[in-house]
Design an enzyme around this catalytic site. Sequence first.
Site, PDB file in Angstrom:
ATOM      1  CE  LYS A 183      -3.261   2.555   2.953  1.00  0.00           C
ATOM      2  NZ  LYS A 183      -4.048   2.558   4.202  1.00  0.00           N
TER       3      LYS A 183
ATOM      4  CD  GLU B 124      -7.176   2.077   1.953  1.00  0.00           C
ATOM      5  OE1 GLU B 124      -6.978   3.214   2.430  1.00  0.00           O
ATOM      6  OE2 GLU B 124      -7.962   1.864   1.016  1.00  0.00           O
TER       7      GLU B 124
ATOM      8  CD  GLU C 255     -10.465   7.837  -0.191  1.00  0.00           C
ATOM      9  OE1 GLU C 255      -9.806   7.885   0.866  1.00  0.00           O
ATOM     10  OE2 GLU C 255     -10.508   6.847  -0.931  1.00  0.00           O
TER      11      GLU C 255
ATOM     12  CD  GLU D 229      -6.081   6.936  11.444  1.00  0.00           C
ATOM     13  OE1 GLU D 229      -5.377   5.924  11.446  1.00  0.00           O
ATOM     14  OE2 GLU D 229      -6.386   7.561  10.399  1.00  0.00           O
TER      15      GLU D 229
END
Length: 382
Positions: free
Chosen positions: A137, A231, A366, A187
Amino acid sequence: MTTSTAPATPADLAARYERGDFLLATARHALLASGAAATVTETDPARLSQVLPGLFAASGAPIAVGVLPFDTSEGTRTPGHLVLPRAIHRASTGHAAVPSRTALPQPVKVTSVPEPEAHLAAVRAAVAALSDRDLRKVVLARALDLDFDEAVSAANVVRNLANGNPRHYTYAAQLPDGRTLVGATPELLLSRSGGSVVSRPHAGSMPRSADPAIDKANGEALLASEKDHVEHAVVVESVVEILRPFCRTLDVQGPELVSTPAIWHLSTTITGELADPDVTALDLAVALHPTPAVCGTPTDAARVLVRELEPFDRAYYAGAVGWVDSAGDGEWAVGIRCAEIADTSMRLYAGGGIVPASDPQTELDETSAKFRTLLAAMGLEI
């Protein structure tokens, strides 16, 4: 040193923020710090922990607040920056509302860095590089530069963000060059309270919709998405692997579907008990950062690819914002959904995780959705 725990809500502290202060606030608790009894700026993040005990003793300040840059590798140009404040205000209960949003000047010029077509090309290059370089990733970001014909109030931006994102970590930190980093991130990188450690990584996302049926379908699609679960798993595995040597026990719960006003996310909660009580929240934040949620994996190779494909230096975007006290407790949030304010200009950032199944147009969409969310929360109409 002034410390206040007088009755106040997190929203009250967000409303009291002024440029130059430090703020980290959620709907449940908040910390507002002002003034500087001492500061430390280091390109080697490990040095921050080494010098803090002496600064705590010399300054009398019981806490340090500040930022870590995205790139903490050897030779980085952007330093970690901590301030030992002269005044601290905390809040942990209450639901008082932030005052209504304050109007901001509208930008006279908006520049996308890179332009959308170039970001599409970068995503295609990243997907090709994953197999060529044995990467699982990589995270690619875009920037949006806004120019104004008058000064932008960082305090008004912060209040607007707190108003529009009550479940996020609203944050603000003065940077070494005088700019102000502001944002509202969903987060949690790491919190430590006594021997207990919590990390709450997010990865995998889908836009929200004003139409309830479409919104529900988008959330269900995210839960069913193999690409997004891959992911997400990459991030969770990395966090667990890094925390395991520090902890006697680890518990992993998730992923679950969580939401912001504009984005669905997959989120996992990781809790642990420290094996060594001398390991501080800052030590753990430095060890974890950057996670695959903001960089990619393997970290070093992903960081190199980010430098090659992004036409800007991230500086403190996708870094960490938080605090650590003299007992080692602290809380660090991931520095995303953010902007850097410099008088009459502002740079916004938005990124997305790229895995082999990523579609360039979806990735562009996104980041565009994340920009719209941030702009709307700030009170800007573009």
